[in-house]
Structures are given as C-alpha cells and as structure tokens.
Design an enzyme around this catalytic site. Structure first.
Site, PDB file in Angstrom:
ATOM      1  N   HIS A  40       0.829  -1.205   0.000  1.00  0.00           N
ATOM      2  CA  HIS A  40       0.000   0.000   0.000  1.00  0.00           C
ATOM      3  C   HIS A  40       0.865   1.257   0.000  1.00  0.00           C
ATOM      4  CE1 HIS A  40      -2.723   2.896   2.238  1.00  0.00           C
ATOM      5  NE2 HIS A  40      -3.448   2.551   1.193  1.00  0.00           N
ATOM      6  N   ARG A  41       0.783   2.037  -1.055  1.00  0.00           N
ATOM      7  CA  ARG A  41       1.629   3.227  -1.274  1.00  0.00           C
ATOM      8  C   ARG A  41       3.111   2.812  -1.313  1.00  0.00           C
ATOM      9  NH1 ARG A  41      -1.259   7.312   3.176  1.00  0.00           N
ATOM     10  NH2 ARG A  41      -3.356   6.501   2.891  1.00  0.00           N
ATOM     11  N   GLU A  82       0.054  -0.564  -4.685  1.00  0.00           N
ATOM     12  CA  GLU A  82      -1.040   0.410  -4.767  1.00  0.00           C
ATOM     13  C   GLU A  82      -0.447   1.809  -4.685  1.00  0.00           C
ATOM     14  OE1 GLU A  82      -4.324   2.985  -2.898  1.00  0.00           O
ATOM     15  OE2 GLU A  82      -2.257   2.662  -2.257  1.00  0.00           O
ATOM     16  N   ASP A 111      -1.584   6.333  -5.261  1.00  0.00           N
ATOM     17  CA  ASP A 111      -2.663   7.324  -5.396  1.00  0.00           C
ATOM     18  C   ASP A 111      -2.278   8.369  -6.431  1.00  0.00           C
ATOM     19  OD1 ASP A 111      -4.197   6.448  -2.898  1.00  0.00           O
ATOM     20  OD2 ASP A 111      -2.185   6.823  -2.114  1.00  0.00           O
ATOM     21  N   HIS A 129      -0.942  11.126  -2.048  1.00  0.00           N
ATOM     22  CA  HIS A 129      -2.205  10.746  -1.420  1.00  0.00           C
ATOM     23  C   HIS A 129      -3.096  11.921  -1.037  1.00  0.00           C
ATOM     24  CE1 HIS A 129      -4.883   9.616   1.919  1.00  0.00           C
ATOM     25  NE2 HIS A 129      -5.019   8.488   1.254  1.00  0.00           N
ATOM     26  N   GLU A 134      -5.021   4.210  -7.798  1.00  0.00           N
ATOM     27  CA  GLU A 134      -6.241   4.791  -7.220  1.00  0.00           C
ATOM     28  C   GLU A 134      -6.400   6.227  -7.696  1.00  0.00           C
ATOM     29  OE1 GLU A 134      -6.798   4.993  -2.884  1.00  0.00           O
ATOM     30  OE2 GLU A 134      -8.423   6.409  -3.296  1.00  0.00           O
ATOM     31  N   LYS A 157      -7.676   9.704  -7.267  1.00  0.00           N
ATOM     32  CA  LYS A 157      -8.165  10.620  -6.223  1.00  0.00           C
ATOM     33  C   LYS A 157      -8.750  11.858  -6.903  1.00  0.00           C
ATOM     34  CE  LYS A 157      -6.498   8.667  -2.308  1.00  0.00           C
ATOM     35  NZ  LYS A 157      -7.424   8.090  -1.328  1.00  0.00           N
ATOM     36  N   ASP A 201       0.722  -1.800   4.555  1.00  0.00           N
ATOM     37  CA  ASP A 201       1.931  -0.957   4.565  1.00  0.00           C
ATOM     38  C   ASP A 201       3.166  -1.808   4.895  1.00  0.00           C
ATOM     39  OD1 ASP A 201       0.198   1.200   4.219  1.00  0.00           O
ATOM     40  OD2 ASP A 201       0.140   1.693   6.362  1.00  0.00           O
TER      41      ASP A 201
HETATM   42  O1  G3P Z   1      -7.148   1.548  -2.129  1.00  0.00           O
HETATM   43  C1  G3P Z   1      -7.303   1.300  -0.798  1.00  0.00           C
HETATM   44  C2  G3P Z   1      -6.844   2.446   0.058  1.00  0.00           C
HETATM   45  O2  G3P Z   1      -5.629   2.912  -0.439  1.00  0.00           O
HETATM   46  C3  G3P Z   1      -7.851   3.554   0.110  1.00  0.00           C
HETATM   47  O3  G3P Z   1      -7.597   4.437   1.113  1.00  0.00           O
HETATM   48  O4  G3P Z   1      -6.890   6.615   2.005  1.00  0.00           O
HETATM   49  O5  G3P Z   1      -5.251   4.793   1.801  1.00  0.00           O
HETATM   50  O6  G3P Z   1      -6.069   5.934  -0.220  1.00  0.00           O
HETATM   51  P1  G3P Z   1      -6.395   5.491   1.172  1.00  0.00           P
HETATM   52 CA    CA Z   2      -4.978   4.648  -1.809  1.00  0.00          CA
END
Ligand code: G3P
Ligand code: CA
Length: 240
Positions: free
Chosen positions: A7-8, A34, A36, A49, A109, A111, A229
């Site tokens: 994640h990120r 993943e 953003d 993000h 993702e 945004k 993470d």
């Molecule tokens: O895609 C799942 C998650 O990344 C969504 O929440 O706030 O971490 O972008 P956030």
């Molecule tokens: Ca995200």
C-alpha cells in the site's frame, strides 16, 4: 492464494508513494503495488495521497494549485526521514515506465474531486495506452460514477470500487456498476458478508491491514488480495 499488495509502496519502512518505496516493495515476492494519483495545476498525473502537499512534502498548499515543476522542487522524503531527502513526488509516467519492467500489478487509485474526474481519467488513460499497460493495471476509486464510466469505456480494463462503509447487498451494487473489484475497509465487513461476493467471482481486496491478527484473519478468509503498509510482515504470516 491471497495476493499481497504494498500500500503506497513499502510505506511502513519508506516515505509513501515514492520511487524508493515502490522499488523496495518490488524486491519482495509481492503481487502488486497500490498508489494514489492526482493532477497538478498543469494537468500532469502525479503520485500523492493527500489533496495538500503539507504532510508528505516540504511544500505547502493544495496539490492542484501547484505545477509539476513546483512540486518536484520539494522533497517528498524528509517528512519521513532526512535520509530520504532526494525523493520527489513521482509522476505516474515515471512509475509506469519503471513498473513495465517488473512483473507486478499496479493498482492506480484515482483521487481528486468529482468535477475533475474526466480530466484525471483522460490523462491517466493516455499514459496507460502509451505504455501499453492495460493488462498490468487495476484502476480503483472512491468515485464509483467514474469507475462505472471507465468500465463501460474500456471493458478490458480491470477496475474496482473502494468502499469505506459496511455495505448492504454489495453484490447487486457491484453488478450495477459493472466492475469486478471490491476494495473494502477491512474492519467494516464480516467474512460472511464478503464470501458471497467471492463466490460470485468478485475480486475482493480489503485495505489497509497492518495488524498481525487481522492479517491472519484475512488470509484465513481467503480474500483475493490484501493491501498493507508492511508487505514483508504479511508475506511471513502468509507462509505460516
Ligand atoms: O485503495 C485502498 C486504500 O488505499 C484507500 O484508502 O486513504 O489509503 O487511499 P487510502
Ligand atoms: Ca490509496
């Protein structure tokens, strides 16, 4: 077998959404990353993000009110540690060029506000086409109107809706949108609520699971993938 998405990037150990976090994640036997995406003032898709620069860069103010050059002049690493001073906010293009040589899936993702959804999607689509990445990316968003539009426009592209609440009758909702992916906030849905989705062929990927007990629980329930993470820890638990 449940897939693991960083994640990120490897954001538990590196500044989120930076090339160093992506490259560190890619050294692990993970399945995907993943990230953003938002637009700069000059309409360049960049990987960040928050809607403001404040938390993760040395800049201040809204991302959308700064040009790419301005944003690239700020460090995106010092907020995390001085040792990451050279890290900049990556452009999506930079990440795609790098990821093309990797065997990873990229969950992009989208945004940004609803009134800019067309501009953002057009800019991202252009890059996916330019680098021929349609089979390597998953496009997700909290903006489900956008996901429905994308899925209609490019049926071959894998998409997902992201939800942040418990969902009543999620299968019919997902089918109405026409997507195959359902990314949900892990603590807000129970195993027996997501199981029928998996049985119906929906790709179910809870986020963002960092707690060991919760990771174990998610692996036991055999969800399609998890976002974390700490992919290095998730991979160890998955092996156990
Ligand atoms: O895609 C799942 C998650 O990344 C969504 O929440 O706030 O971490 O972008 P956030
Ligand atoms: Ca995200």
């Amino acid at each position: 077998m449940t897939e693991v998405f960083a994640h990120r990037g490897l954001s538990g150990l590196y500044p989120e959404n930076t090339m160093i976090a992506f490259k560190a994640a890619a050294k692990l036997p993970i399945d995907g990353i993943e990230l953003d995406v938002q637009l700069t003032k000059d309409n360049v898709p960049i990987v960040i993000h928050d809607v403001t620069l404040d938390r993760t860069t040395e800049g201040r103010g809204m991302v959308r009110e700064h040009t790419l050059d301005q944003i690239r002049s700020y460090s995106a690493g010092t907020w995390y540690s001085e040792q990451f001073r050279v890290e900049k906010v990556p452009t999506l293009e930079e990440v795609l060029v790098w990821a093309k040589e990797e065997t990873l899936k990229l969950n992009i993702e989208l945004k940004g506000p609803a009134w800019e959804r067309e501009e953002l999607w057009e800019a991202v689509k252009l890059l996916i086409d330019r680098y021929n990445m349609i089979e390597q990316v998953i496009i997700s968003s909290f903006d489900h109107v956008l996901i429905a539009k994308i899925q209609k426009e490019v049926p071959m592209l894998e998409t997902a809706v992201i939800v942040v609440s418990g969902m009543y009758q999620p299968l019919s909702y997902i089918q109405t949108i026409g997507t195959k992916g359902f990314h949900y906030f892990f603590p807000l849905m129970l195993e027996h609520e997501v199981k029928p989705l998996m049985e119906a062929g929906v790709l179910v990927r809870p986020y963002t699971i960092n707690d060991k007990q919760m990771l174990k629980k998610a692996f036991q329930s055999k969800v399609t993938a998890i976002f974390t993470d700490y992919p290095h820890i998730a991979l160890q638990l998955k092996d156990e």
